[in-house]
Scaffold this active site. Structure first.
Site, PDB file in Angstrom:
ATOM      1  N   GLU A  29      -2.592  -2.488  -9.091  1.00 46.61           N
ATOM      2  CA  GLU A  29      -1.382  -1.663  -9.250  1.00 46.61           C
ATOM      3  C   GLU A  29      -1.279  -1.167 -10.677  1.00 46.61           C
ATOM      4  OE1 GLU A  29      -1.323  -4.589 -10.984  1.00 46.61           O
ATOM      5  OE2 GLU A  29       0.876  -4.707 -10.959  1.00 46.61           O
ATOM      6  N   ASP A  77       0.838  -1.217   0.000  1.00 43.20           N
ATOM      7  CA  ASP A  77       0.000   0.000   0.000  1.00 43.20           C
ATOM      8  C   ASP A  77       0.867   1.259   0.000  1.00 43.20           C
ATOM      9  OD1 ASP A  77      -2.206  -1.548   0.002  1.00 43.20           O
ATOM     10  OD2 ASP A  77      -2.820  -1.133   2.068  1.00 43.20           O
TER      11      ASP A  77
HETATM   12  P1  GH3 Z   1       3.807  -7.742 -13.334  1.00 47.16           P
HETATM   13  O1  GH3 Z   1       5.187  -7.217 -13.375  1.00 47.16           O
HETATM   14  O2  GH3 Z   1       3.564  -8.770 -14.396  1.00 47.16           O
HETATM   15  O3  GH3 Z   1       2.776  -6.679 -13.385  1.00 47.16           O
HETATM   16  O4  GH3 Z   1       3.681  -8.546 -11.992  1.00 47.16           O
HETATM   17  P2  GH3 Z   1       2.920  -8.053 -10.717  1.00 47.16           P
HETATM   18  O5  GH3 Z   1       3.380  -8.852  -9.573  1.00 47.16           O
HETATM   19  O6  GH3 Z   1       3.050  -6.593 -10.553  1.00 47.16           O
HETATM   20  O7  GH3 Z   1       1.416  -8.332 -11.120  1.00 47.16           O
HETATM   21  P3  GH3 Z   1       0.327  -9.269 -10.540  1.00 47.16           P
HETATM   22  O8  GH3 Z   1      -0.921  -8.969 -11.350  1.00 47.16           O
HETATM   23  O9  GH3 Z   1       0.769 -10.677 -10.514  1.00 47.16           O
HETATM   24  O10 GH3 Z   1       0.127  -8.798  -9.059  1.00 47.16           O
HETATM   25  C1  GH3 Z   1      -0.517  -7.641  -8.716  1.00 47.16           C
HETATM   26  C2  GH3 Z   1      -0.726  -7.666  -7.223  1.00 47.16           C
HETATM   27  O11 GH3 Z   1      -1.195  -6.454  -6.741  1.00 47.16           O
HETATM   28  C3  GH3 Z   1      -1.691  -8.726  -6.799  1.00 47.16           C
HETATM   29  C4  GH3 Z   1      -2.559  -8.056  -5.779  1.00 47.16           C
HETATM   30  O12 GH3 Z   1      -2.633  -8.763  -4.567  1.00 47.16           O
HETATM   31  C5  GH3 Z   1      -1.851  -6.766  -5.534  1.00 47.16           C
HETATM   32  N1  GH3 Z   1      -2.740  -5.701  -5.188  1.00 47.16           N
HETATM   33  C6  GH3 Z   1      -3.863  -5.282  -5.834  1.00 47.16           C
HETATM   34  N2  GH3 Z   1      -4.408  -4.255  -5.185  1.00 47.16           N
HETATM   35  C7  GH3 Z   1      -3.653  -4.014  -4.092  1.00 47.16           C
HETATM   36  C8  GH3 Z   1      -3.725  -3.063  -3.026  1.00 47.16           C
HETATM   37  O13 GH3 Z   1      -4.622  -2.218  -2.942  1.00 47.16           O
HETATM   38  N3  GH3 Z   1      -2.764  -3.088  -2.094  1.00 47.16           N
HETATM   39  C9  GH3 Z   1      -1.760  -3.991  -2.127  1.00 47.16           C
HETATM   40  N4  GH3 Z   1      -0.843  -3.958  -1.192  1.00 47.16           N
HETATM   41  N5  GH3 Z   1      -1.688  -4.896  -3.117  1.00 47.16           N
HETATM   42  C10 GH3 Z   1      -2.596  -4.919  -4.089  1.00 47.16           C
HETATM   43 MG    MG Z   2       2.118  -5.356 -12.062  1.00 49.04          MG
HETATM   44 MG    MG Z   3      -1.370  -5.643 -13.008  1.00 47.97          MG
END
Ligand code: GH3
Ligand code: MG
Ligand code: MG
Length: 376
Positions: A297, A271
């Protein structure tokens, strides 16, 4: 030609000023002034001449006293911007003045003196606009003491025309009515105060709802819903941009390996990075640019009237700022990077289609090794 409105002489403006608050206070003043004038006209009407106490000097005296009071309070209210008297002070002053007028009128209006007591009720009701219930009660008591004293004095000195029993009864009725009116106006004031509070609470709640509907809670960026509205508004502004006009650019940004940050440092750290990313990216934008949290993200950036080269430059600046991010208390293994798909809107293309193209470009940027911008 007619002179402009503001330079034209206006008697109403001279008398009542331009300030709406002052206007309202003078409206109250005018309402009471009309009432006083009505009493003065009645006094000079001559119909009271049969009254034993209606000596002409007394009539003139009360007429002058009332007219002087009306004029004096007009000047006080009109000049109050400079004098800065509290509305309470002005109201108490006018209330006490009205009570003295009532006492005087009661003493000289003979058999019609009972009618003058209604003025006391007007004083109580009038003062509820400016006074708190307790203050109005105090003023009502002052009225009772003043009128009671007048009645006592009259029945003691002229029992023939002011029989003690009649005066006593009149006083009791006046006291009961005056206290009842004070109580009722007090209740009305409380009701008004409650309504004002509720209105303020509603306005605050509406503000919160408006914020929640448009702002992402975590990053304080525009949320997806609001971004869709912004894009729709942009489509309406430029339904089909002509050739040669700078297009709008859209970029879809996605933080690289963000899941790793969550996995290794916890969700709270993730976050923190999201907030840091949002602040860093926002710092590089112009006033008309809009950055929204599109999901997780992933961020959508709208750059209106921007050539793709200029959009590339903006993204490069964001990249540098994001790379320098060092969220406090977080020892990250790698610097924060993002991949982006960048597209210029084609002619009258719907933004939904531009986003689809940007998404494909983003996928290519990820496939090509991340930390880069692919333009489509
Ligand atoms: P890539 O380089 O391919 O984009 O890999 P990545 O790890 O960034 O992408 P992936 O889609 O695998 O993971 C995104 C993560 O973001 C998974 C999810 O749990 C996390 N996420 C989504 N929303 C939030 C949030 O509000 N806060 C936090 N801390 N994490 C979040
Ligand atoms: Mg990502
Ligand atoms: Mg993503």
């Amino acid at each position: 030609m007619r002179p402009p409105v503001q330079t034209r002489f206006s008697l109403a403006r001279l008398l009542f000023g331009a300030d709406p608050k002052l206007h309202r206070m003078l409206q109250y003043w005018a309402a009471t002034a009309i009432l006083y004038l009505f009493f003065i006209i009645l006094l000079y009407d001559g119909r009271f001449e049969s009254a034993p106490h209606a000596a002409p000097q007394a009539m003139h005296g009360l007429g002058l006293y009332t007219a002087g009071g009306i004029a004096g309070f007009y000047l006080l209210v009109r000049a109050n911007r400079a004098l800065r008297l509290a509305p309470t002070t002005l109201a108490v002053g006018q209330g006490l003045f009205a009570i003295t007028c009532n006492m005087w009128a009661y003493s000289i209006t003979g058999p019609l003196r009972g009618a003058t007591l209604m003025g006391l009720m007007v004083v109580v009701v009038f003062c509820t606009f400016a006074l708190r219930p307790r203050q109005t009660l105090a003023l009502a008591f002052a009225g009772l003491i003043g009128m009671g004293g007048t009645m006592w004095w009259q029945q003691a000195h002229d029992p023939l025309h002011y029989p003690p029993a009649v005066e006593g009864l009149t006083f009791a009725i006046m006291a009961a009515c005056s206290l009842a009116v004070t109580f009722l106006t007090g209740e009305m004031t409380k009701l008004r105060t409650r309504l004002t509070c509720q209105r303020e609470e509603l306005a605050t709640a509406l503000d919160t709802i408006r914020t929640l509907a448009t702002v992402d809670e975590l990053t304080a960026l525009a949320n997806r819903r609001h971004m869709n509205e912004v894009l729709a508004a942009e489509e309406r502004r430029q339904p089909a941009p002509e050739a040669g006009v700078k297009p709008s650019c859209l970029a879809l940004l996605d933080i690289d390996f963000f899941k790793q940050i969550n996995d290794r440092h916890g969700h709270a750290a993730g976050d923190l990075v999201l907030r840091g990313f949002a602040d860093a990216a926002s710092a590089e934008l112009r006033a008309g640019d809009v950055l929204a949290r599109w999901g997780g993200e992933e961020f959508l950036l709208l750059l209106p009237d921007t050539a793709p080269q200029a959009a590339q430059a903006v993204l490069a600046r964001i990249r540098a700022r994001v790379a320098a991010l060092a969220p406090p208390g977080l020892a990250l293994e790698r610097r924060i990077t993002f991949s982006a798909g960048l597209c210029a809107r084609r002619g009258g293309e719907a933004f939904a289609d531009t986003i689809k193209r940007a998404d494909k470009a983003l996928y290519q940027a990820k496939s090509a090794g991340r930390d880069q911008v692919v333009e489509a």
